[in-house]
Design an enzyme around this catalytic site. Structure first.
Site, PDB file in Angstrom:
ATOM      1  N   GLU A 170      -9.503 -11.323  -7.292  1.00  0.00           N
ATOM      2  CA  GLU A 170      -8.616 -10.165  -7.167  1.00  0.00           C
ATOM      3  C   GLU A 170      -7.489 -10.208  -8.197  1.00  0.00           C
ATOM      4  OE1 GLU A 170      -9.416  -9.497  -2.383  1.00  0.00           O
ATOM      5  OE2 GLU A 170      -7.402  -9.981  -3.052  1.00  0.00           O
ATOM      6  N   ARG A 178      -1.039 -14.433   4.471  1.00  0.00           N
ATOM      7  CA  ARG A 178      -1.741 -13.782   5.590  1.00  0.00           C
ATOM      8  C   ARG A 178      -0.887 -13.860   6.856  1.00  0.00           C
ATOM      9  NH1 ARG A 178      -6.233 -10.574   4.541  1.00  0.00           N
ATOM     10  NH2 ARG A 178      -6.656 -10.820   6.758  1.00  0.00           N
ATOM     11  N   PHE A 210     -15.555   2.814   7.098  1.00  0.00           N
ATOM     12  CA  PHE A 210     -14.205   3.241   6.741  1.00  0.00           C
ATOM     13  C   PHE A 210     -13.962   3.251   5.235  1.00  0.00           C
ATOM     14  CE2 PHE A 210     -14.074  -1.314   7.817  1.00  0.00           C
ATOM     15  CZ  PHE A 210     -13.564  -1.862   6.637  1.00  0.00           C
ATOM     16  N   THR A 214      -4.819  -7.251  10.876  1.00  0.00           N
ATOM     17  CA  THR A 214      -5.233  -6.007  10.206  1.00  0.00           C
ATOM     18  C   THR A 214      -4.759  -4.779  10.980  1.00  0.00           C
ATOM     19  OG1 THR A 214      -7.208  -7.190   9.466  1.00  0.00           O
ATOM     20  CG2 THR A 214      -7.231  -4.788   9.251  1.00  0.00           C
ATOM     21  N   HIS A 242      -2.031  -5.479   1.586  1.00  0.00           N
ATOM     22  CA  HIS A 242      -3.297  -6.202   1.396  1.00  0.00           C
ATOM     23  C   HIS A 242      -2.966  -7.631   0.999  1.00  0.00           C
ATOM     24  CE1 HIS A 242      -7.224  -7.436  -0.144  1.00  0.00           C
ATOM     25  NE2 HIS A 242      -6.525  -7.995  -1.123  1.00  0.00           N
ATOM     26  N   ASN A 260      -1.970   0.315   6.811  1.00  0.00           N
ATOM     27  CA  ASN A 260      -1.446  -0.947   7.368  1.00  0.00           C
ATOM     28  C   ASN A 260      -0.595  -1.735   6.376  1.00  0.00           C
ATOM     29  OD1 ASN A 260      -3.484  -1.883   5.768  1.00  0.00           O
ATOM     30  ND2 ASN A 260      -4.567  -3.003   7.368  1.00  0.00           N
ATOM     31  N   TYR A 308     -12.367  -2.698  -3.658  1.00  0.00           N
ATOM     32  CA  TYR A 308     -12.874  -2.829  -2.284  1.00  0.00           C
ATOM     33  C   TYR A 308     -14.403  -2.811  -2.233  1.00  0.00           C
ATOM     34  CZ  TYR A 308      -8.304  -2.511   0.033  1.00  0.00           C
ATOM     35  OH  TYR A 308      -7.029  -2.764   0.501  1.00  0.00           O
ATOM     36  N   ARG A 367       3.079  -6.186   8.980  1.00  0.00           N
ATOM     37  CA  ARG A 367       2.336  -5.063   9.567  1.00  0.00           C
ATOM     38  C   ARG A 367       2.948  -4.622  10.899  1.00  0.00           C
ATOM     39  NH1 ARG A 367      -3.613  -7.184   7.585  1.00  0.00           N
ATOM     40  NH2 ARG A 367      -3.864  -5.747   5.829  1.00  0.00           N
ATOM     41  N   LYS A 386       0.830  -1.215   0.000  1.00  0.00           N
ATOM     42  CA  LYS A 386       0.000   0.000   0.000  1.00  0.00           C
ATOM     43  C   LYS A 386       0.867   1.270   0.000  1.00  0.00           C
ATOM     44  CE  LYS A 386      -3.912  -2.274   2.335  1.00  0.00           C
ATOM     45  NZ  LYS A 386      -4.899  -2.183   3.455  1.00  0.00           N
TER      46      LYS A 386
HETATM   47  N1  UDP Z   1      -9.777  -0.981   7.504  1.00  0.00           N
HETATM   48  C1  UDP Z   1      -9.828   0.239   8.132  1.00  0.00           C
HETATM   49  N2  UDP Z   1     -10.505   0.336   9.331  1.00  0.00           N
HETATM   50  C2  UDP Z   1     -11.085  -0.746   9.917  1.00  0.00           C
HETATM   51  C3  UDP Z   1     -11.021  -1.986   9.269  1.00  0.00           C
HETATM   52  C4  UDP Z   1     -10.350  -2.076   8.057  1.00  0.00           C
HETATM   53  O1  UDP Z   1      -9.297   1.219   7.628  1.00  0.00           O
HETATM   54  O2  UDP Z   1     -11.677  -0.595  10.998  1.00  0.00           O
HETATM   55  C5  UDP Z   1      -9.079  -1.065   6.227  1.00  0.00           C
HETATM   56  C6  UDP Z   1      -7.675  -1.638   6.402  1.00  0.00           C
HETATM   57  O3  UDP Z   1      -6.815  -0.946   5.505  1.00  0.00           O
HETATM   58  C7  UDP Z   1      -7.850  -3.080   5.961  1.00  0.00           C
HETATM   59  C8  UDP Z   1      -8.916  -2.940   4.865  1.00  0.00           C
HETATM   60  O4  UDP Z   1      -9.781  -1.927   5.346  1.00  0.00           O
HETATM   61  O5  UDP Z   1      -6.635  -3.622   5.501  1.00  0.00           O
HETATM   62  C9  UDP Z   1      -9.715  -4.187   4.583  1.00  0.00           C
HETATM   63  O6  UDP Z   1     -10.240  -4.681   5.791  1.00  0.00           O
HETATM   64  P1  UDP Z   1     -10.204  -6.233   6.143  1.00  0.00           P
HETATM   65  O7  UDP Z   1     -11.058  -6.427   7.353  1.00  0.00           O
HETATM   66  O8  UDP Z   1     -10.543  -7.023   4.920  1.00  0.00           O
HETATM   67  O9  UDP Z   1      -8.684  -6.501   6.589  1.00  0.00           O
HETATM   68  P2  UDP Z   1      -7.447  -7.209   5.887  1.00  0.00           P
HETATM   69  O10 UDP Z   1      -7.976  -8.387   5.110  1.00  0.00           O
HETATM   70  O11 UDP Z   1      -6.774  -6.195   5.011  1.00  0.00           O
HETATM   71  O12 UDP Z   1      -6.554  -7.624   7.032  1.00  0.00           O
END
Ligand code: UDP
Length: 138
Positions: A128, A87, A59, A93, A117, A114, A51, A104, A11
């Site tokens: 994707e 992952r 968010f 996250t 992705h 963070n 997204y 992260r 990112k």
């Molecule tokens: N995100 C955020 N606030 C939140 C939860 C998620 O900004 O409270 C953003 C964050 O950048 C995250 C993305 O939304 O990586 C997608 O969320 P997801 O729950 O799918 O998490 P990931 O799979 O990226 O760990």
């Protein structure tokens, strides 16, 4: 174990920190092969489309604004158990909750910025990868 593919995005925050190489090294050391890659600055429409599953979340607008704020590095990774392996390398996250030694924990500043992705399932990964690398799935 199955050979899988997963989509990874470094990112804008991590690209700005100049750690693409350090993150790639982690992929390579874990046995994940980079089978496609491109650096780009996403348009708002591209980020919103990517997204779309989060479009109703509070968010969403901030997430899209962040994802288009600078260049991103997008790659498809391939290897055994690639989705979960990736992952695990990424960490939780919220970087405050991410295990020590994860991408992260080491490179991200907040749940919004963070660093990376990663697809959360094989089927999501296929969608994707097709979104950003249509030639790879054609
Ligand atoms: N995100 C955020 N606030 C939140 C939860 C998620 O900004 O409270 C953003 C964050 O950048 C995250 C993305 O939304 O990586 C997608 O969320 P997801 O729950 O799918 O998490 P990931 O799979 O990226 O760990």
């Amino acid at each position: 174990m199955a050979i899988e593919r997963t989509l990874s995005i470094i990112k804008p925050d991590a690209v700005a920190k100049n750690v693409i190489g350090q993150i790639y090294t982690r992929f390579e050391n874990a046995g994940l092969k980079i089978v496609a890659a491109r650096m780009t600055q996403l348009s708002r429409a591209e980020a919103e489309g990517f997204y779309a599953v989060h479009s109703e979340r509070p968010f969403f607008k901030d997430l899209v604004d962040f994802m288009i704020s600078g260049p991103v590095m997008i790659q498809a990774l391939e290897g055994e158990n690639a989705v979960l392996k990736h992952r695990d390398l990424m960490g939780a996250t919220d970087p405050k909750k991410a295990e020590k030694g994860t991408i992260r924990a080491d490179f991200a500043d907040s749940i919004d910025a963070n660093a990376v992705h990663g697809s959360d399932a094989v089927e999501a990964g296929k969608v994707e990868i097709a979104y950003f690398f249509p030639a790879l799935t054609a």
